[in-house]
Motif scaffolding. Structure first.
Motif, PDB file in Angstrom:
ATOM      1  N   ASP A  35      16.359  -9.091  35.276  1.00 30.20           N
ATOM      2  CA  ASP A  35      16.818  -7.849  35.677  1.00 30.20           C
ATOM      3  C   ASP A  35      17.830  -7.426  34.666  1.00 30.20           C
ATOM      4  OD1 ASP A  35      15.229  -8.551  37.818  1.00 30.20           O
ATOM      5  OD2 ASP A  35      17.027  -9.430  39.127  1.00 30.20           O
ATOM      6  N   GLU A  36      18.646  -8.221  33.907  1.00 34.06           N
ATOM      7  CA  GLU A  36      19.308  -7.709  32.899  1.00 34.06           C
ATOM      8  C   GLU A  36      18.679  -6.847  31.721  1.00 34.06           C
ATOM      9  OE1 GLU A  36      23.156  -9.502  30.666  1.00 34.06           O
ATOM     10  OE2 GLU A  36      21.292 -10.597  30.215  1.00 34.06           O
ATOM     11  N   ALA A  39      17.877  -3.371  33.252  1.00 34.91           N
ATOM     12  CA  ALA A  39      18.880  -2.804  33.489  1.00 34.91           C
ATOM     13  C   ALA A  39      19.177  -1.873  32.124  1.00 34.91           C
ATOM     14  CB  ALA A  39      20.121  -3.446  34.070  1.00 34.91           C
ATOM     15  N   TYR A  43      19.165   2.081  30.985  1.00 36.68           N
ATOM     16  CA  TYR A  43      20.220   2.582  30.439  1.00 36.68           C
ATOM     17  C   TYR A  43      19.891   3.036  28.944  1.00 36.68           C
ATOM     18  CZ  TYR A  43      24.563   3.041  27.766  1.00 36.68           C
ATOM     19  OH  TYR A  43      25.684   3.617  27.152  1.00 36.68           O
ATOM     20  N   GLY A 101      17.735   1.325  39.481  1.00 38.89           N
ATOM     21  CA  GLY A 101      18.499   2.273  39.512  1.00 38.89           C
ATOM     22  C   GLY A 101      19.973   1.901  38.699  1.00 38.89           C
ATOM     23  N   LEU A 102      20.495   3.088  37.821  1.00 39.41           N
ATOM     24  CA  LEU A 102      21.462   2.707  37.139  1.00 39.41           C
ATOM     25  C   LEU A 102      22.826   3.030  37.827  1.00 39.41           C
ATOM     26  CD1 LEU A 102      20.769   4.025  33.617  1.00 39.41           C
ATOM     27  CD2 LEU A 102      20.951   1.689  34.069  1.00 39.41           C
ATOM     28  N   PRO A 103      23.626   2.181  37.651  1.00 41.21           N
ATOM     29  CA  PRO A 103      24.963   2.851  38.746  1.00 41.21           C
ATOM     30  C   PRO A 103      25.793   3.571  38.062  1.00 41.21           C
ATOM     31  CG  PRO A 103      25.005   0.112  37.850  1.00 41.21           C
ATOM     32  CD  PRO A 103      24.013   0.792  37.289  1.00 41.21           C
ATOM     33  N   GLU A 104      26.319   4.447  38.886  1.00 39.81           N
ATOM     34  CA  GLU A 104      27.015   5.780  38.604  1.00 39.81           C
ATOM     35  C   GLU A 104      27.889   5.630  37.166  1.00 39.81           C
ATOM     36  OE1 GLU A 104      27.433   9.540  37.833  1.00 39.81           O
ATOM     37  OE2 GLU A 104      26.227   8.714  39.483  1.00 39.81           O
ATOM     38  N   GLU A 105      28.627   4.457  37.179  1.00 37.35           N
ATOM     39  CA  GLU A 105      29.473   3.997  35.924  1.00 37.35           C
ATOM     40  C   GLU A 105      28.594   4.000  34.691  1.00 37.35           C
ATOM     41  OE1 GLU A 105      31.327  -0.123  34.464  1.00 37.35           O
ATOM     42  OE2 GLU A 105      31.672   0.453  36.318  1.00 37.35           O
ATOM     43  N   GLU A 106      27.451   3.242  34.636  1.00 38.26           N
ATOM     44  CA  GLU A 106      26.661   3.277  33.366  1.00 38.26           C
ATOM     45  C   GLU A 106      26.132   4.615  33.014  1.00 38.26           C
ATOM     46  OE1 GLU A 106      23.781   0.178  32.628  1.00 38.26           O
ATOM     47  OE2 GLU A 106      24.789  -1.060  34.003  1.00 38.26           O
ATOM     48  N   THR A 108      27.521   7.619  33.783  1.00 36.16           N
ATOM     49  CA  THR A 108      28.835   8.166  33.175  1.00 36.16           C
ATOM     50  C   THR A 108      29.073   7.735  31.827  1.00 36.16           C
ATOM     51  OG1 THR A 108      29.869   8.357  35.313  1.00 36.16           O
ATOM     52  CG2 THR A 108      31.136   8.722  33.586  1.00 36.16           C
ATOM     53  N   HIS A 109      28.941   6.505  31.580  1.00 37.26           N
ATOM     54  CA  HIS A 109      28.987   5.977  30.243  1.00 37.26           C
ATOM     55  C   HIS A 109      27.900   6.734  29.326  1.00 37.26           C
ATOM     56  CE1 HIS A 109      28.658   3.255  26.806  1.00 37.26           C
ATOM     57  NE2 HIS A 109      29.878   3.164  26.929  1.00 37.26           N
TER      58      HIS A 109
END
Length: 179
Positions: A35-36, A39, A43, A101-106, A108-109
């Protein structure tokens, strides 16, 4: 390249011992590593697409400057440029849908990283650059895209090894897939 002792996900995945002895890794740890990797792949894919988009816009501006044909202003051609597919150098994917699905934080990064790259290169307004500056900016973005592609390829190699181990285990004991 990975930082020594880096805490970023890509640094962990690139560590030589990340895969270790997969046969002895507990199933939950194997799945967590998979999973890592998924992700990180997503990204890097997003980041690469953002960089590719910028590069395609700048290449189109560079090409239009070298053309004798009258072209519309860059801002009017952006949608056409970004939908141009292979003719503007889009790479082929592995044919897989995005799984994580990427978290919004990622997200944004990733956007901020591209914005920094654009700001560092002075390419926020490509029409203000002369031919040499524009060509240099295109090369900078293409270099960044190659580095992202290389990193993504490394992550995919690790992901494939993890997936192969999971498949082996599921084949040996199909009930594991249900746990």
């Amino acid at each position: 390249m990975p930082e020594a002792g880096g805490k970023r996900r890509i640094d962990r995945i690139r560590r030589p011992g990340y895969l270790g002895d997969l046969g002895k890794l507990p199933l939950d740890d194997l799945r967590a590593k998979r999973d890592e990797c998924l992700a990180e792949r997503e990204y890097l894919s997003l980041l690469r697409r953002l960089v590719q988009g910028r590069a395609e816009i700048l290449k189109a501006e560079l090409e239009s400057r070298g053309s004798t044909e009258q072209t519309a202003p860059l801002v009017d051609r952006i949608a056409e440029i970004l939908s141009g597919g292979e003719e503007h150098g889009r790479a082929h994917s592995r044919g897989e849908a995005l799984r994580v699905g990427l978290p919004e934080e990622e997200m944004t990064h990733a956007r901020r990283r591209v914005e920094r790259l654009v700001a560092d290169a002075g390419i926020s307004d490509p029409t203000s650059l002369d031919h040499a500056q524009l060509a240099e900016a295109v090369e900078l973005l293409l270099t960044e895209e190659r580095e992202l592609s290389d990193a993504r390829h490394e992550v995919i190699g690790v992901l494939d090894a993890l997936q192969d181990e999971l498949k082996r285990r599921y084949k040996d004991d199909p009930t594991l897939a249900l746990r």
